[in-house]
Write an enzyme that holds these catalytic residues in place. Structure first.
Site, PDB file in Angstrom:
ATOM      1  N   HIS A  81       0.824  -1.201   0.000  1.00 49.98           N
ATOM      2  CA  HIS A  81       0.000   0.000   0.000  1.00 49.98           C
ATOM      3  C   HIS A  81       0.865   1.261   0.000  1.00 49.98           C
ATOM      4  O   HIS A  81       1.953   1.283   0.577  1.00 49.98           O
ATOM      5  CB  HIS A  81      -0.906   0.009   1.232  1.00 49.98           C
ATOM      6  CG  HIS A  81      -1.841  -1.158   1.279  1.00 49.98           C
ATOM      7  ND1 HIS A  81      -2.300  -1.699   2.466  1.00 49.98           N
ATOM      8  CD2 HIS A  81      -2.405  -1.908   0.283  1.00 49.98           C
ATOM      9  CE1 HIS A  81      -3.114  -2.709   2.212  1.00 49.98           C
ATOM     10  NE2 HIS A  81      -3.184  -2.865   0.894  1.00 49.98           N
ATOM     11  N   LYS A 100       4.419   6.129   8.133  1.00 53.53           N
ATOM     12  CA  LYS A 100       3.869   5.156   9.072  1.00 53.53           C
ATOM     13  C   LYS A 100       4.943   4.710  10.064  1.00 53.53           C
ATOM     14  O   LYS A 100       6.100   4.531   9.695  1.00 53.53           O
ATOM     15  CB  LYS A 100       3.342   3.925   8.328  1.00 53.53           C
ATOM     16  CG  LYS A 100       2.165   4.201   7.417  1.00 53.53           C
ATOM     17  CD  LYS A 100       1.746   2.943   6.672  1.00 53.53           C
ATOM     18  CE  LYS A 100       0.563   3.221   5.745  1.00 53.53           C
ATOM     19  NZ  LYS A 100       0.191   2.005   4.969  1.00 53.53           N
ATOM     20  N   TYR A 125      -0.417   0.915  13.791  1.00 55.21           N
ATOM     21  CA  TYR A 125       0.266   1.906  12.966  1.00 55.21           C
ATOM     22  C   TYR A 125      -0.046   3.289  13.506  1.00 55.21           C
ATOM     23  O   TYR A 125      -1.200   3.597  13.793  1.00 55.21           O
ATOM     24  CB  TYR A 125      -0.245   1.933  11.529  1.00 55.21           C
ATOM     25  CG  TYR A 125      -0.572   0.669  10.808  1.00 55.21           C
ATOM     26  CD1 TYR A 125       0.062   0.382   9.600  1.00 55.21           C
ATOM     27  CD2 TYR A 125      -1.545  -0.205  11.258  1.00 55.21           C
ATOM     28  CE1 TYR A 125      -0.269  -0.750   8.886  1.00 55.21           C
ATOM     29  CE2 TYR A 125      -1.872  -1.342  10.552  1.00 55.21           C
ATOM     30  CZ  TYR A 125      -1.233  -1.616   9.363  1.00 55.21           C
ATOM     31  OH  TYR A 125      -1.553  -2.727   8.646  1.00 55.21           O
ATOM     32  N   ASP A 176      -6.247  -6.041  -2.980  1.00 54.56           N
ATOM     33  CA  ASP A 176      -4.821  -6.349  -3.104  1.00 54.56           C
ATOM     34  C   ASP A 176      -4.580  -7.400  -4.178  1.00 54.56           C
ATOM     35  O   ASP A 176      -3.581  -7.349  -4.900  1.00 54.56           O
ATOM     36  CB  ASP A 176      -4.258  -6.814  -1.766  1.00 54.56           C
ATOM     37  CG  ASP A 176      -4.153  -5.687  -0.749  1.00 54.56           C
ATOM     38  OD1 ASP A 176      -4.238  -4.511  -1.151  1.00 54.56           O
ATOM     39  OD2 ASP A 176      -3.993  -5.985   0.454  1.00 54.56           O
TER      40      ASP A 176
END
Length: 202
Positions: A60, A70, A130, A167
């Site tokens: 991603h 992140k 995250y 995905d």
């Protein structure tokens, strides 16, 4: 914190203190983070995902700007966490590096804006948290096929991978480049204030 071979990616391995009650470690220190990365952490959103063994999430990334940095850690079980350089013009464009994150060691991975991120759950109920520098903006979110032959990421082979429909249908790196959705290295550096005369805007 130590830098990885891909510019903008760092790994933090904390000191974990154990006693009869359990363990304690400092998950994030703003002073240490700022000294290594060059700016303090700027969390705007916190995410938590729980995955079955064999689940692959990613690869991603988001549009730059605004980008999304992140800071990732696994707080239950273990994952193989992967950073991919998707920044056109980067010296390490198209390369990847993997780091094992697990709850026992408390290791964390930081990815600057423009880098691709994904992981494979190595255990059931692998729980990943995250801290993200920007909030979720679905129209700016993208993915690259985690099994793209050109990337050749060395995922674990002991289970059948589980992917989301999004995905599974993600374009290859070459297709994403042709679609014009990949960030540029200069734009990422400019966003972070890493180019001469640039000021960080996020």
């Amino acid at each position: 914190m130590r830098p990885l071979s891909i510019e903008g990616a760092w790994v933090r391995t904390p000191a974990v203190h154990h006693d009869e009650r359990g363990s304690f470690h400092e998950w994030l220190r703003a002073d240490e983070f700022g000294e290594a990365v060059g700016h303090p952490p700027r969390p705007a959103q916190a995410n938590c995902s729980v995955s079955r063994k064999g689940t692959v999430r990613g690869i991603h990334f988001t549009d730059v700007p605004p980008g999304q940095a992140k800071y990732v850690s696994c707080v239950r079980g273990a994952v193989l966490d992967v950073v991919v350089d998707l920044r056109r013009g980067s010296p390490t464009y198209g390369t990847w590096e993997a780091v094992r994150l697990d709850a026992a060691e408390g290791t964390a991975l930081y990815l600057a804006e423009g880098l691709g991120h994904g992981f494979c759950a190595l255990t059931d109920d692998a729980t990943v948290v995250y801290l993200c520098s920007t909030g979720y903006q679905p129209l700016r979110e993208h993915a690259v096929d985690p099994f793209d032959a050109d990337l050749a990421i060395d995922w674990p082979q002991d289970t059948t991978p589980l992917l989301s429909p999004k995905d599974a249908a993600a374009p290859s790196l070459r297709e994403a480049e042709q679609q014009g959705i990949l960030p540029s290295y200069d734009d990422c550096l400019r966003l972070r204030g890493a180019l001469p005369g640039a000021e960080r805007t996020a």
